[in-house]
Enzyme design. Structure first.
Site: not given
Length: 275
Positions: A49-50, A88, A118, A120, A186
């Site tokens: 999602d970056s 993501d 993925k 979080e 991270e």
């Protein structure tokens, strides 16, 4: 050996089995050409999602949508042969309930051809990870600094120092127990990252963590040096494409203004040349 369609594509099971093998090489990608360059060299390609910050100019990842992830994920899939592709889940697509997470994860995999998703979060997302993996959705977890939670974390700060160490370790153990096949660490301290890597049976993928992790991931635009003003501590620039690219653009602009481009070799004659 160059990448061909005959290469065997890696799967989440293959990546999990790399826990005791060679380090897992992971990079982000958002386009077909970039994905194609990774085929011979990378084990996991993450459609992160970056992309919102890297390609769309957003200030953070919170504005990334499902449509954006589907668009870029499908583009990356068209360029890949051997690497496993993870995508993501964007902010707001999985937090409300496990059922919502399943619907959105299924859409991402269906529309992009991704091999896994993925998401979080650690302890708070364990039930969701368990729900997804029980329904054939492979999950890569992401703990430590979770960029989608920057408003509650107070920014992009190192996670797991001092009394916070136990929380991050608990998150790691929770996602493993819930069925994640790997976990991104991270901005976690080196010692804690090594401790987590030794404690888990699933691979750890570090970003600002430790060389002792089972693998590493970077945002491809960061490691290529496409951004000249932004460089986090954990990024090593393996290229200077930003400087090189701006130099090329400047040279092009100068030649256009000087009318030295296009030259005779770049234009077409009025008559077809005789052979």
């Amino acid at each position: 050996m160059s990448a061909t369609a005959k290469q065997v594509a890696l799967t989440p099971s293959n990546i999990r089995d790399m826990k005791t093998g060679d380090p897992i090489v992971t990079l982000t990608a958002y386009t077909t050409p970039m994905a194609q360059m990774m085929n011979d060299h990378v084990d996991v390609v993450l459609v992160g999602d970056s992309v919102g910050m890297v390609l769309h100019g957003l200030p953070d990842t919170l504005g990334v949508t499902m449509d954006m992830m589907c668009l870029h994920g499908a583009a990356v899939r068209r360029g890949l042969t051997r690497p496993m592709m993870v995508i993501d889940m964007p902010f707001g697509s999985y937090e409300e309930s496990p059922a919502e997470a399943f619907r959105n994860a299924a859409r991402l995999m269906r529309e992009t051809g991704a091999d896994a998703v993925k998401l979080e979060g650690g302890v708070t997302m364990a039930d969701t990870i368990r729900f997804l993996t029980a329904r054939s959705i492979p999950v890569m977890a992401h703990i430590g600094l979770t960029p989608q939670a920057i408003n509650t974390l107070g920014g992009y700060k190192v996670q797991g120092r001092g009394e916070d160490r136990a929380r991050v370790m608990a998150d790691a153990k929770a996602v493993e127990e819930a069925g994640a096949f790997s976990v991104v660490l991270e901005k976690t301290p080196e010692g804690l990252s090594d401790e987590i890597t030794k404690a888990l049976s699933i691979p750890t993928i570090g970003i600002g963590a430790s060389a002792g992790c089972d693998g590493q991931v970077l945002v491809v635009d960061d490691m290529l040096g496409l951004f000249t003003a932004f460089k986090p501590k954990f990024v090593k620039r393996f290229g200077t494409l930003g400087v090189d690219g701006e130099g090329a653009i400047k040279a092009y602009a100068n030649e256009v203004r000087a009318r030295s481009f296009p030259g005779p070799e770049h234009v077409f004659a009025d008559e077809v040349p005789k052979k």
